[in-house]
Enzyme design. Structure first.
Site, PDB file in Angstrom:
ATOM      1  CG  HIS A   1      -6.450   7.305   3.506  1.00 48.47           C
ATOM      2  ND1 HIS A   1      -5.893   8.242   2.675  1.00 48.47           N
ATOM      3  CD2 HIS A   1      -6.379   6.129   2.840  1.00 48.47           C
ATOM      4  CE1 HIS A   1      -5.497   7.664   1.559  1.00 48.47           C
ATOM      5  NE2 HIS A   1      -5.787   6.380   1.624  1.00 48.47           N
ATOM      6  N   GLY A   2      -9.274   6.906   7.019  1.00 47.46           N
ATOM      7  CA  GLY A   2      -9.570   6.999   8.456  1.00 47.46           C
ATOM      8  C   GLY A   2     -11.036   7.289   8.724  1.00 47.46           C
TER       9      GLY A   2
ATOM     10  CG  HIS B   1      -6.645   4.700  -1.710  1.00 47.21           C
ATOM     11  ND1 HIS B   1      -5.520   4.323  -1.023  1.00 47.21           N
ATOM     12  CD2 HIS B   1      -6.453   4.260  -2.985  1.00 47.21           C
ATOM     13  CE1 HIS B   1      -4.683   3.700  -1.835  1.00 47.21           C
ATOM     14  NE2 HIS B   1      -5.220   3.661  -3.045  1.00 47.21           N
ATOM     15  N   GLY B   2      -9.797   4.720   1.221  1.00 51.17           N
ATOM     16  CA  GLY B   2     -10.633   5.234   2.312  1.00 51.17           C
ATOM     17  C   GLY B   2     -11.953   4.509   2.414  1.00 51.17           C
TER      18      GLY B   2
ATOM     19  CB  THR C   1      -9.792   2.921   9.591  1.00 49.60           C
ATOM     20  OG1 THR C   1      -8.813   3.768   8.978  1.00 49.60           O
ATOM     21  CG2 THR C   1     -10.076   3.418  10.987  1.00 49.60           C
TER      22      THR C   1
ATOM     23  CG  ASN D   1      -6.647   0.375  -1.121  1.00 51.12           C
ATOM     24  OD1 ASN D   1      -6.890  -0.469  -1.968  1.00 51.12           O
ATOM     25  ND2 ASN D   1      -5.518   1.040  -1.079  1.00 51.12           N
TER      26      ASN D   1
ATOM     27  CG  ASP E   1      -2.160   0.796   1.083  1.00 49.26           C
ATOM     28  OD1 ASP E   1      -2.364   1.372   0.008  1.00 49.26           O
ATOM     29  OD2 ASP E   1      -2.934   0.890   2.058  1.00 49.26           O
ATOM     30  CG  HIS E   2      -1.019   5.040   0.681  1.00 48.08           C
ATOM     31  ND1 HIS E   2      -1.345   6.030  -0.201  1.00 48.08           N
ATOM     32  CD2 HIS E   2      -2.188   4.537   1.138  1.00 48.08           C
ATOM     33  CE1 HIS E   2      -2.653   6.125  -0.279  1.00 48.08           C
ATOM     34  NE2 HIS E   2      -3.189   5.233   0.521  1.00 48.08           N
TER      35      HIS E   2
HETATM   36  P1  13P Z   1      -9.399   3.390   5.451  1.00 49.40           P
HETATM   37  O1  13P Z   1      -8.403   3.195   6.548  1.00 49.40           O
HETATM   38  O2  13P Z   1     -10.118   4.683   5.556  1.00 49.40           O
HETATM   39  O3  13P Z   1     -10.326   2.218   5.325  1.00 49.40           O
HETATM   40  O4  13P Z   1      -8.564   3.501   4.094  1.00 49.40           O
HETATM   41  C1  13P Z   1      -7.661   2.499   3.762  1.00 49.40           C
HETATM   42  C2  13P Z   1      -6.879   2.856   2.563  1.00 49.40           C
HETATM   43  O5  13P Z   1      -7.337   3.521   1.658  1.00 49.40           O
HETATM   44  C3  13P Z   1      -5.497   2.356   2.511  1.00 49.40           C
HETATM   45  O6  13P Z   1      -4.847   2.693   1.340  1.00 49.40           O
END
Ligand code: 13P
Length: 280
Positions: A180-181, A208-209, A233, A230, A83-84
């Site tokens: 994200h988060g 993402h997120g 969290t 993705n 990931d990232h």
């Molecule tokens: P979340 O933690 O918001 O689910 O996002 C995860 C993400 O996009 C990781 O690349």
């Protein structure tokens, strides 16, 4: 069975469907992604966020070998992805250590610098037959700002065609209303904007997120070009809660913690995978 991310994304694209990808921070999470996919009979992707390696939670090679080992214990396709990552050397280390799909995140850079950074990663990755996910437009962190709802932050459709053509990425993370988060207020994905992004490229698009977006919005995104999502969290939070519960017991037997944690995580994954409409 261990499967390349490119094959999973092709499966998603062919079925106009989305492959779910989960960030994992320990072996219980890795096992649960595999078992959950097996239970749901759906494809899935395991991801490692590089912070886990930098903080010595799981070195790249340990994660890659463990992920492949458990992927091969089940008979549904399971992929592996870094990931990232915005650090070129770190990405090279991950490739060296067994990752055959990586994210080159240059999304905070100006367009030309993002193209240069991502192209450099793709050039190396190609030599090792590795897939690369780029990011254009920036998916930020929900806790830090509420900019996820601001259209100025969204990926510009006019840049997508040029970015994918010049970099040669195999998938592209795009911004159209997620972060994200944990969200401060419910996110609203801009599906019309996504349609414009989809029209600009044949490259599979990534959302993402994934935590905190309701299922109806997700289904709309999956029907309009999102082939990978993705999720991090909510999976981390569930794992943390289960670990706390286990160790809060009066007479816990230390090595039995997987028996306490893995079945619940497995059910969570299987339930989440109901969103994947690919039939194996
Ligand atoms: P979340 O933690 O918001 O689910 O996002 C995860 C993400 O996009 C990781 O690349």
């Amino acid at each position: 069975m261990y499967t390349r991310v490119r094959d999973l994304l092709a499966l998603g694209k062919k079925n106009n469907a989305c492959i779910l990808a989960f960030d994992c921070a320990d072996v219980n999470m890795i096992r649960s992604v595999c078992y959950g996919a097996q239970k749901a009979r759906k494809p899935v992707i395991m991801m490692l966020h590089p912070t886990a390696t930098l903080k010595n939670v799981l070195p790249f090679s340990v994660f890659a070998h463990t992920a492949k080992y458990f992927a091969n214990q089940v008979d549904v396709p399971v992929g592996l992805h870094l990931d990232h990552c915005s650090d070129f050397d770190e990405i090279c280390r991950a490739i060296h250590d067994g990752f055959d799909s990586v994210m080159a995140d240059g999304s905070i850079l100006p367009f030309e610098e993002n193209v240069a950074f991502t192209s450099k990663v793709v050039e190396v990755a190609k030599n090792f037959d590795v897939d690369v996910e780029g990011e254009l437009g920036h998916v930020g962190t929900a806790a830090e700002s509420d900019e996820y709802s601001k259209k100025e932050m969204f990926t510009k459709p006019s840049e997508v065609t040029e970015f994918t053509a010049r970099t040669g990425v195999t998938s592209l993370a795009v911004s159209f209303g997620s972060a994200h988060g944990l969200y401060k207020y419910p996110p609203k994905l801009d599906i019309d904007h996504l349609k414009e992004l989809q029209a600009a490229t044949d490259t599979p698009l990534v959302l993402h997120g994934g935590t905190g977006i309701d299922d109806d919005q997700l289904k709309a995104a999956f029907a309009n070009g999102i082939n990978k999502i993705n999720i991090g969290t909510e999976f981390y939070m569930l794992n943390t809660r289960l670990n706390k519960e286990f160790y809060a017991q009066e007479d816990f037997v230390p090595y039995t913690y997987p028996d306490y944690i893995v079945p619940v995580l497995t059910d969570y994954i299987a339930r989440r995978l109901e969103l994947c409409t690919v039939t194996l």
